[in-house]
Motif scaffolding. Structure first.
Motif, mmCIF file in Angstrom:
data_model
loop_
_atom_site.group_PDB
_atom_site.id
_atom_site.type_symbol
_atom_site.label_atom_id
_atom_site.label_comp_id
_atom_site.label_asym_id
_atom_site.label_seq_id
_atom_site.Cartn_x
_atom_site.Cartn_y
_atom_site.Cartn_z
ATOM 1 N N ASN A 228 0.842 -1.190 0.000
ATOM 2 C CA ASN A 228 0.000 0.000 0.000
ATOM 3 C C ASN A 228 0.882 1.247 0.000
ATOM 4 O O ASN A 228 2.108 1.162 0.017
ATOM 5 C CB ASN A 228 -0.952 -0.004 1.203
ATOM 6 N N GLU A 229 0.218 2.381 -0.005
ATOM 7 C CA GLU A 229 0.933 3.655 -0.115
ATOM 8 C C GLU A 229 1.809 3.914 1.107
ATOM 9 O O GLU A 229 2.901 4.487 0.989
ATOM 10 C CB GLU A 229 -0.083 4.786 -0.300
ATOM 11 N N PHE A 230 1.369 3.476 2.287
ATOM 12 C CA PHE A 230 2.198 3.668 3.477
ATOM 13 C C PHE A 230 3.511 2.915 3.348
ATOM 14 O O PHE A 230 4.585 3.469 3.602
ATOM 15 C CB PHE A 230 1.464 3.206 4.737
ATOM 16 N N VAL A 231 3.449 1.639 3.003
ATOM 17 C CA VAL A 231 4.668 0.838 2.877
ATOM 18 C C VAL A 231 5.574 1.422 1.801
ATOM 19 O O VAL A 231 6.791 1.515 1.976
ATOM 20 C CB VAL A 231 4.325 -0.631 2.541
ATOM 21 N N PHE A 347 -1.603 3.235 -6.801
ATOM 22 C CA PHE A 347 -2.368 2.970 -5.593
ATOM 23 C C PHE A 347 -3.763 3.549 -5.767
ATOM 24 O O PHE A 347 -3.939 4.652 -6.291
ATOM 25 C CB PHE A 347 -1.685 3.596 -4.376
ATOM 26 N N GLY A 348 -4.765 2.779 -5.345
ATOM 27 C CA GLY A 348 -6.151 3.212 -5.479
ATOM 28 C C GLY A 348 -6.521 4.251 -4.448
ATOM 29 O O GLY A 348 -5.722 4.649 -3.587
ATOM 30 N N GLU A 349 -7.762 4.675 -4.495
ATOM 31 C CA GLU A 349 -8.231 5.709 -3.567
ATOM 32 C C GLU A 349 -8.220 5.223 -2.122
ATOM 33 O O GLU A 349 -8.199 6.037 -1.186
ATOM 34 C CB GLU A 349 -9.629 6.164 -3.973
ATOM 35 N N GLY A 351 -5.707 3.583 -0.957
ATOM 36 C CA GLY A 351 -4.304 3.487 -0.608
ATOM 37 C C GLY A 351 -3.669 2.152 -0.905
ATOM 38 O O GLY A 351 -2.448 1.982 -0.747
ATOM 39 N N GLU A 352 -4.469 1.171 -1.345
ATOM 40 C CA GLU A 352 -3.939 -0.164 -1.627
ATOM 41 C C GLU A 352 -3.281 -0.210 -3.011
ATOM 42 O O GLU A 352 -3.696 0.484 -3.936
ATOM 43 C CB GLU A 352 -5.050 -1.207 -1.554
ATOM 44 N N ARG A 353 -2.258 -1.053 -3.144
ATOM 45 C CA ARG A 353 -1.548 -1.218 -4.411
ATOM 46 C C ARG A 353 -2.484 -1.780 -5.474
ATOM 47 O O ARG A 353 -3.294 -2.679 -5.205
ATOM 48 C CB ARG A 353 -0.356 -2.160 -4.223
ATOM 49 N N VAL A 354 -2.365 -1.265 -6.676
ATOM 50 C CA VAL A 354 -3.107 -1.778 -7.823
ATOM 51 C C VAL A 354 -2.152 -2.644 -8.648
ATOM 52 O O VAL A 354 -1.215 -2.128 -9.264
ATOM 53 C CB VAL A 354 -3.661 -0.636 -8.696
ATOM 54 N N PRO A 355 -2.320 -3.985 -8.640
ATOM 55 C CA PRO A 355 -1.405 -4.848 -9.395
ATOM 56 C C PRO A 355 -1.515 -4.591 -10.893
ATOM 57 O O PRO A 355 -2.600 -4.323 -11.422
ATOM 58 C CB PRO A 355 -1.871 -6.267 -9.043
ATOM 59 N N PRO A 360 0.653 -10.653 -8.793
ATOM 60 C CA PRO A 360 -0.071 -11.056 -7.584
ATOM 61 C C PRO A 360 0.084 -10.036 -6.474
ATOM 62 O O PRO A 360 1.148 -9.452 -6.297
ATOM 63 C CB PRO A 360 0.619 -12.383 -7.190
ATOM 64 N N LYS A 361 -0.990 -9.799 -5.740
ATOM 65 C CA LYS A 361 -0.945 -8.863 -4.628
ATOM 66 C C LYS A 361 -0.236 -9.522 -3.451
ATOM 67 O O LYS A 361 -0.511 -10.665 -3.109
ATOM 68 C CB LYS A 361 -2.361 -8.454 -4.212
ATOM 69 N N THR A 362 0.712 -8.816 -2.834
ATOM 70 C CA THR A 362 1.436 -9.349 -1.676
ATOM 71 C C THR A 362 0.509 -9.399 -0.470
ATOM 72 O O THR A 362 -0.177 -8.424 -0.164
ATOM 73 C CB THR A 362 2.645 -8.469 -1.348
#
Length: 366
Positions: A228-231, A347-349, A351-355, A360-362
């Motif tokens: 995500n955006e934080f990481v 990253f989506g609205e 905050g999660e990563r968009v693969p 694959p999403k971690t």
């Protein structure tokens, strides 16, 4: 040696302060796992719950094949190393290292053997008869480690043990800790706020923020595919650059429009609003028409590289580029920056990563 498993572990203090929320974490037998995050994120509280110094409000903590929620700290077969060395000033190094074993009434011969072996491992046999006040900070830290090693525990728990050392010695001790852990093969959970320590030391890293586990993975995975955006912003130095963009699919990819720039990328991305992330080392000085026009604010020479801090020519914010030390633009000059489509993150609205490209999403827990 033992594995350590946390299932739904939470900590709420009496004033309804939620310090740790629903943490699931599995540390493998012999693994070196680093818990990292900003101050107040819950990493030390989690470590103290594993040690038994804090009581978990909810969830289950397992060491080896035992659930230890109600087991006293001294009966959990763990050894803890703190930021404060906590050496007895009136005792010699030998006496400090053997103190716990003598309390446990081990045989004198066994105690002497363990102390000598640990001193050899830590490369401090010549210091055994000295007092703590005669030692440097690095030597005192080795003694504190030795005191833990002689106990021959199932698990080492380390709470920012290097933070009191100067930068050069901290780097040296990072290497030494890795060597010692590999030689001993003991499961180790290490807490730090320093993402450089996390990236260089851990087999895996567990990243926390505001009491919640954000990602657990190998350091390179967290760097290359942040959950995500934080990481993404926390891992990596200097931090990742972020831009608000609007994506519009085209016949050959997607058109991105941000404040002050437009570009086309050959990727498959649904229409919508995103945060575009680009690491400073992935920004390149563009010749001709660049993707982003910027004004140089500060150039920070770092030896092999220069960090360039810039302002967008349009809009607000700060952009950081990491470039070759030979490139040294004047403050106030205008430069254009480009990037390789393979190096961007979305990253989506939420905050999660968009693969991208079926990546694959971690997972956030392990």
């Amino acid at each position: 040696m033992s594995n350590v498993d946390l299932s739904g572990v939470a900590k709420v203090y009496d004033d309804d302060l939620l310090a740790v929320e629903d943490v699931d974490l599995a540390v493998e037998d012999g693994e070196f796992l680093v818990m990292v995050g900003p101050s107040g994120c819950g990493k030390s509280t989690t470590l103290r719950m594993i040690a038994g110094l804090e009581t978990a409000t909810a969830g289950e903590i397992e060491i080896g094949d035992r659930v230890v929620n109600d087991v006293r700290p001294q009966d959990r077969d763990i050894a803890m190393v703190f930021q404060n060395y906590a050496l007895y000033p009136h005792m010699t190094v030998r006496e400090n290292m053997s103190f716990g074993l003598r309390l446990a009434e081990h045989d004198d011969g066994e105690i002497e053997s363990r102390v000598e072996e640990a001193a050899e491992l830590l490369e401090i046999p010549e210091l055994l008869d000295q007092l703590p006040k005669q030692l440097s900070g690095g030597q005192q830290q080795r003694v504190a480690l030795g005191r833990a090693i002689v106990r021959d525990p199932d698990v080492f728990l380390m709470d920012e043990p290097l933070s009191n050392l100067d930068a050069k010695l901290r780097t040296q001790m990072r290497t030494e800790l890795q060597r010692i852990q590999e030689e001993l093969g003991v499961t180790t959970i290490y807490v730090t706020h320093d993402q450089t320590e996390a990236m260089t030391m851990g087999d895996r890293i567990a990243i926390l923020d505001d009491g919640e586990l954000q990602q657990v993975a190998a350091p390179k995975t967290c760097y290359d595919r942040p959950n995500n955006e934080f990481v993404a912003g926390f891992i990596g130095s200097p931090s990742m650059n972020f831009f608000d963009v609007t994506a519009t699919p085209t016949d050959d990819g997607v058109a991105l429009a941000g404040t002050g720039f437009e570009t086309n990328l050959p990727i498959d991305l649904p229409a919508g609003e995103y945060t575009l992330g680009v690491r400073p080392e992935d920004l390149a000085i563009a010749t001709g028409d660049g993707h982003i026009d910027t004004v140089v604010d500060v150039v920070e020479p770092m030896g092999a590289d220069n960090f360039i801090y810039l302002q967008p020519a349009e809009g607000s914010g700060e952009i950081t580029a990491r470039v070759d030390s030979e490139y040294h633009p004047e403050p106030g000059s205008t430069i254009s920056l480009g990037f390789d489509p393979a190096d961007v993150h979305f990253f989506g609205e939420d905050g999660e990563r968009v693969p991208l490209d079926d990546e694959p999403k971690t997972v956030t827990t392990a």
